[in-house]
Write a protein that holds these residues in place. Structure first.
Motif, mmCIF file in Angstrom:
data_model
loop_
_atom_site.group_PDB
_atom_site.id
_atom_site.type_symbol
_atom_site.label_atom_id
_atom_site.label_comp_id
_atom_site.label_asym_id
_atom_site.label_seq_id
_atom_site.Cartn_x
_atom_site.Cartn_y
_atom_site.Cartn_z
ATOM 1 N N ALA A 235 0.869 -1.180 0.000
ATOM 2 C CA ALA A 235 0.000 0.000 0.000
ATOM 3 C C ALA A 235 0.908 1.235 0.000
ATOM 4 O O ALA A 235 1.526 1.560 1.007
ATOM 5 N N VAL A 236 0.997 1.889 -1.139
ATOM 6 C CA VAL A 236 1.956 2.979 -1.327
ATOM 7 C C VAL A 236 1.236 4.320 -1.331
ATOM 8 O O VAL A 236 0.231 4.490 -2.033
ATOM 9 N N THR A 237 1.766 5.268 -0.558
ATOM 10 C CA THR A 237 1.314 6.660 -0.608
ATOM 11 C C THR A 237 2.498 7.519 -1.026
ATOM 12 O O THR A 237 3.546 7.503 -0.380
ATOM 13 N N LEU A 238 2.340 8.239 -2.125
ATOM 14 C CA LEU A 238 3.397 9.087 -2.658
ATOM 15 C C LEU A 238 3.034 10.545 -2.406
ATOM 16 O O LEU A 238 2.000 11.029 -2.874
ATOM 17 N N LEU A 239 3.859 11.242 -1.623
ATOM 18 C CA LEU A 239 3.630 12.647 -1.281
ATOM 19 C C LEU A 239 4.567 13.537 -2.091
ATOM 20 O O LEU A 239 5.776 13.293 -2.133
ATOM 21 N N GLU A 240 4.014 14.566 -2.708
ATOM 22 C CA GLU A 240 4.811 15.505 -3.492
ATOM 23 C C GLU A 240 4.418 16.933 -3.138
ATOM 24 O O GLU A 240 3.237 17.284 -3.144
ATOM 25 N N LYS A 241 5.410 17.749 -2.829
ATOM 26 C CA LYS A 241 5.161 19.134 -2.422
ATOM 27 C C LYS A 241 4.638 19.990 -3.569
ATOM 28 O O LYS A 241 3.795 20.862 -3.383
ATOM 29 N N SER A 242 5.117 19.725 -4.769
ATOM 30 C CA SER A 242 4.739 20.528 -5.926
ATOM 31 C C SER A 242 3.375 20.121 -6.465
ATOM 32 O O SER A 242 2.928 19.000 -6.248
ATOM 33 N N PRO A 243 2.711 20.998 -7.206
ATOM 34 C CA PRO A 243 1.474 20.588 -7.899
ATOM 35 C C PRO A 243 1.732 19.571 -9.000
ATOM 36 O O PRO A 243 0.832 18.839 -9.388
ATOM 37 N N GLN A 244 2.981 19.530 -9.522
ATOM 38 C CA GLN A 244 3.311 18.604 -10.594
ATOM 39 C C GLN A 244 4.221 17.489 -10.078
ATOM 40 O O GLN A 244 5.022 17.694 -9.168
ATOM 41 N N LEU A 245 4.103 16.334 -10.703
ATOM 42 C CA LEU A 245 5.005 15.228 -10.425
ATOM 43 C C LEU A 245 6.218 15.323 -11.346
ATOM 44 O O LEU A 245 6.166 15.943 -12.399
ATOM 45 N N GLY A 246 7.319 14.696 -10.922
ATOM 46 C CA GLY A 246 8.467 14.593 -11.818
ATOM 47 C C GLY A 246 9.737 15.234 -11.318
ATOM 48 O O GLY A 246 10.808 14.958 -11.854
ATOM 49 N N GLY A 247 9.646 16.134 -10.333
ATOM 50 C CA GLY A 247 10.865 16.771 -9.840
ATOM 51 C C GLY A 247 11.570 17.533 -10.941
ATOM 52 O O GLY A 247 10.997 18.417 -11.576
ATOM 53 N N LYS A 248 12.827 17.163 -11.217
ATOM 54 C CA LYS A 248 13.621 17.872 -12.220
ATOM 55 C C LYS A 248 13.185 17.576 -13.653
ATOM 56 O O LYS A 248 13.695 18.188 -14.588
ATOM 57 N N ILE A 249 12.283 16.605 -13.831
ATOM 58 C CA ILE A 249 11.745 16.378 -15.178
ATOM 59 C C ILE A 249 10.248 16.712 -15.227
ATOM 60 O O ILE A 249 9.531 16.229 -16.094
ATOM 61 N N ALA A 250 9.789 17.525 -14.284
ATOM 62 C CA ALA A 250 8.381 17.929 -14.262
ATOM 63 C C ALA A 250 8.062 18.822 -15.460
ATOM 64 O O ALA A 250 8.934 19.467 -16.046
ATOM 65 N N SER A 251 6.784 18.876 -15.816
ATOM 66 C CA SER A 251 6.296 19.735 -16.899
ATOM 67 C C SER A 251 5.129 20.562 -16.390
ATOM 68 O O SER A 251 4.399 20.137 -15.493
ATOM 69 N N TRP A 252 4.945 21.751 -16.961
ATOM 70 C CA TRP A 252 3.843 22.612 -16.562
ATOM 71 C C TRP A 252 3.454 23.503 -17.742
ATOM 72 O O TRP A 252 4.212 23.655 -18.702
ATOM 73 N N GLN A 253 2.274 24.073 -17.677
ATOM 74 C CA GLN A 253 1.766 24.880 -18.782
ATOM 75 C C GLN A 253 2.293 26.314 -18.700
ATOM 76 O O GLN A 253 2.445 26.878 -17.615
ATOM 77 N N VAL A 254 2.590 26.875 -19.875
ATOM 78 C CA VAL A 254 2.927 28.290 -19.979
ATOM 79 C C VAL A 254 2.124 28.884 -21.126
ATOM 80 O O VAL A 254 1.742 28.184 -22.071
ATOM 81 N N GLU A 255 1.860 30.171 -21.019
ATOM 82 C CA GLU A 255 1.164 30.893 -22.086
ATOM 83 C C GLU A 255 2.189 31.666 -22.901
ATOM 84 O O GLU A 255 2.987 32.432 -22.346
ATOM 85 N N ALA A 256 2.201 31.437 -24.201
ATOM 86 C CA ALA A 256 3.151 32.124 -25.075
ATOM 87 C C ALA A 256 2.523 32.313 -26.443
ATOM 88 O O ALA A 256 1.816 31.432 -26.938
ATOM 89 N N VAL A 257 2.768 33.442 -27.049
ATOM 90 C CA VAL A 257 2.298 33.807 -28.393
ATOM 91 C C VAL A 257 0.827 33.459 -28.589
ATOM 92 O O VAL A 257 0.408 32.986 -29.648
#
Length: 646
Positions: free
Chosen positions: A83-105
């Motif tokens: 039974a695994v519970t994974l806690l992450e401080k950020s809204p996104q998973l992945g740490g240094k390979i996380a991705s997030w949305q940006v608005e451009a052009v």
């Protein structure tokens, strides 16, 4: 002082040793490496007994940190019935390979922490990719180049190869336009010592001999200059550690894994989409499908230790406000005519002079400290979030305003603050049989500050002494036109003040390929692997230097119009300085139910970067599996020892 010449193990070379290297035995050894029978990966961990794979009782694990290490650990354990519970401080998973949305052009794009290459000797990471059935998310980049600002060196081009050492060196020498400038003279005893050191890797012996000196000091005297300029400097910096702060022992491990002990050749894959879509989300989906829980936006507020083990922990979701009054001292570094600053490091607070309210300058996205810029707003230096002077979020990826605090009282150079009550949350308590700390270095150090109770002092000391490398930065540009580029779509760069690589995203990832086809534009990213903060203290200096160097690298773009820029800047990559190996924490700790995972963990076999993170997570899972008498996962690596040993 040259470390090799002073090492008691390499101070003399007998005639017999030289004959061993260059005599008949050496020739036989070299020719024994056929191009048609490539060495196979080394199995590091394989149980000789046939043990059960699946757990047949209730056991729980809490994994803190959802970077690659935490994801890999949670994935493997969830597959085995835990039974695994994974806690992450950020809204996104992945740490240094996380991705997030940006608005451009006028459109929405997915941003990440820079280009990542997937090498064929990433055996453990690639095995996850195969198990998840997502091989089609990756594509070969066919070849890649290293371009030198110093025009005395022509670009080096690396292509796929099936040749192991020493054939890879022979192939490289044949193909290299700079082979006459390598500067290697094996008649020179010190050059011979260098050659033996980089081709005769033995892990423990390697660290004993070379962990006490930095790369910069090691190469200062009588090191083949061309070899350093052409290969050692650009590839050493790609480890995200600067030569003046990187142990030679770690560099040797790095080169053995990526080149001298690597039977797979020099080539790699890239993702067709962003890293989150291509890799992180499939791993998370697999965890959830096996009954695992993933909680984002979770900040661990307290860890209880009883009788030498972790008893429970508390975490907060969302605002993470402290309803207990606390004191902070005036910050003596940051000065402003209108704003007073209190606190330090990652806990800084700002208040208008004489005001009865303060705001936390901790970004609500991933906890970086935001900074005031000339426009009067607070900008996050890590992922580009922007906040108004009152803390209101103006631009993502942050989704919540900066936390607000009431000024209770002032006393000399101190301020007493208490969180405002609105939106406050109660901490959640969780208990488990095992706890895995899989955060980055700042994260694990913060976790240990929140442990209440007795914990073995050696473990505390090891964590406290972990190092962080120089910061890295990524700047992505959207232009209104394309340009001619004869090098690889990802190209390493050497000799520039800031820039270490360039990536043409409009020729690699589908979302940018589509945009470029529709508009005729281009999307270019520059990456600085480990820059010095004193040289580039502000976002403005980083942006200005990146743009100046881009126009030098691609002169055609001087005539183009910059449509948008996104800057990513973080200071959380693991450091491997001299004299750090001996005290580096291992997977198993002195706390009976606490396991470590992350690229800062001492690894028992050669690995690097993403493969190091994944392997550490699987090693942590194996430790728990072993304690429960279950079959461990077989872990693979390159040959753990170099060919030319003495």
């Amino acid at each position: 002082m040259n470390q090799l010449s002073n090492s008691p193990e390499s101070s003399t070379f007998s005639r017999r040793t030289l004959l061993k290297w260059f005599g008949i035995g050496s020739i036989a050894g070299v020719t024994g490496y056929s191009r048609f029978s490539k060495p196979q990966p080394t199995v590091f961990q394989r149980d000789t007994l046939k043990l059960p794979r699946m757990l047949n009782q209730d056991k729980s694990v809490v994994v803190i940190g959802a970077g690659l290490a935490g994801l890999a650990c949670a994935y493997e354990l969830s597959q085995r019935g835990f039974a695994v519970t994974l806690l992450e401080k950020s809204p996104q998973l992945g740490g240094k390979i996380a991705s997030w949305q940006v608005e451009a052009v006028g459109e929405t794009f997915i941003m990440e922490h820079g280009f990542h290459g997937f090498f064929p000797q990433y055996y453990n990471l690639n095995s996850l990719v195969t198990e998840l059935g997502i091989n089609e998310h990756f594509q070969s980049l066919n070849f890649y180049a290293v371009v030198y600002r110093d025009r005395k060196y022509q670009p080096e081009v690396f292509r796929p190869s099936r040749s192991a050492f020493p054939w890879n060196i022979i192939d490289l020498a044949i193909a290299s336009p700079n082979r006459l400038q390598w500067g290697i003279n094996l008649i020179n005893l010190k050059h011979l010592q260098v050659f033996q050191a980089i081709t005769g890797f033995q892990r423990e012996k390697n660290y004993r001999r070379f962990d006490n000196i930095s790369v910069a000091d090691w190469v200062e005297k009588e090191f083949p200059r061309g070899l350093y300029d052409l290969y050692f400097l650009p590839f050493a910096k790609s480890s995200l550690n600067a030569p003046d702060l990187m142990s030679v022992g770690e560099l040797m491990q790095f080169f053995h894994f990526y080149f001298f002990g690597n039977p797979e050749g020099l080539a790699f894959n890239g993702t067709k989409d962003d890293m989150g879509t291509s890799l992180v989300q499939p791993i998370a989906k697999a965890i959830l499908s096996n009954g695992g829980k993933i909680i984002t936006g979770a900040t661990v507020s307290e860890i209880s230790a009883v009788e030498g083990k972790i008893d429970s922990l508390k975490y907060l979701i969302g605002t993470n406000k402290n309803n207990v009054p606390f004191w902070v001292k005036r910050n003596s570094v940051v000065a402003d005519e209108k704003i007073e600053y209190f606190g330090a490091a990652d806990e800084v607070f700002a208040a208008q002079i004489g005001a009865q309210e303060a705001i936390s300058l901790t970004c609500t996205h991933q906890g970086c400290t935001v900074k005031k810029t000339d426009d009067g707003k607070f900008h996050c230096p890590c992922h580009g979030a922007v906040f108004a002077d009152d803390g209101k979020v103006l631009k993502g990826p942050a989704q919540r305003d900066l936390n607000k605090f009431k000024v209770v009282q002032r006393q000399d150079e101190e301020l007493q603050l208490v969180a405002t009550n609105q939106e406050s949350t109660l901490p959640q308590t969780i208990t488990a049989d095992y706890y895995v700390f899989a955060t980055d270095v700042p994260g694990v150090q913060q976790l240990f500050k929140r442990i209440n109770g007795d914990v073995e002092q050696k473990v505390r000391s090891q964590v406290a002494n972990l190092s962080i490398a120089d910061p890295f930065a990524v700047c992505r540009f959207w232009f209104d036109r394309d340009f001619h580029w004869e090098q690889s779509s990802f190209t390493s760069l050497s000799g520039y003040q800031l820039t270490d690589s360039i990536t043409l995203y409009h020729r690699i990832q589908e979302q940018f390929i589509d945009w470029a086809k529709r508009t005729g534009g281009s999307v270019v990213e520059l990456h600085a692997y480990c820059y010095k903060e004193k040289q580039f203290p502000t976002q403005e200096t980083l942006l200005t230097t990146f743009e100046q160097e881009l126009y030098e690298i691609v002169p055609e773009l001087k005539q183009a119009k910059v449509l948008h820029r996104e800057l990513v800047n973080q200071h959380n990559f693991s450091g491997y300085p001299p004299n750090s190996y001996a005290e580096r924490p291992e997977t198993s700790t002195g706390v009976s139910n606490l396991i470590f995972a992350g690229d800062w963990v001492k690894m028992p076999f050669p690995c690097g970067l993403m493969e190091r993170a994944v392997s550490s997570g699987l090693l942590a899972a194996n430790e728990i599996l072993s304690r429960e008498s279950l079959q461990r996962r077989s872990l693979l690596s390159v040959n753990p020892e170099g060919l030319l040993q003495i």
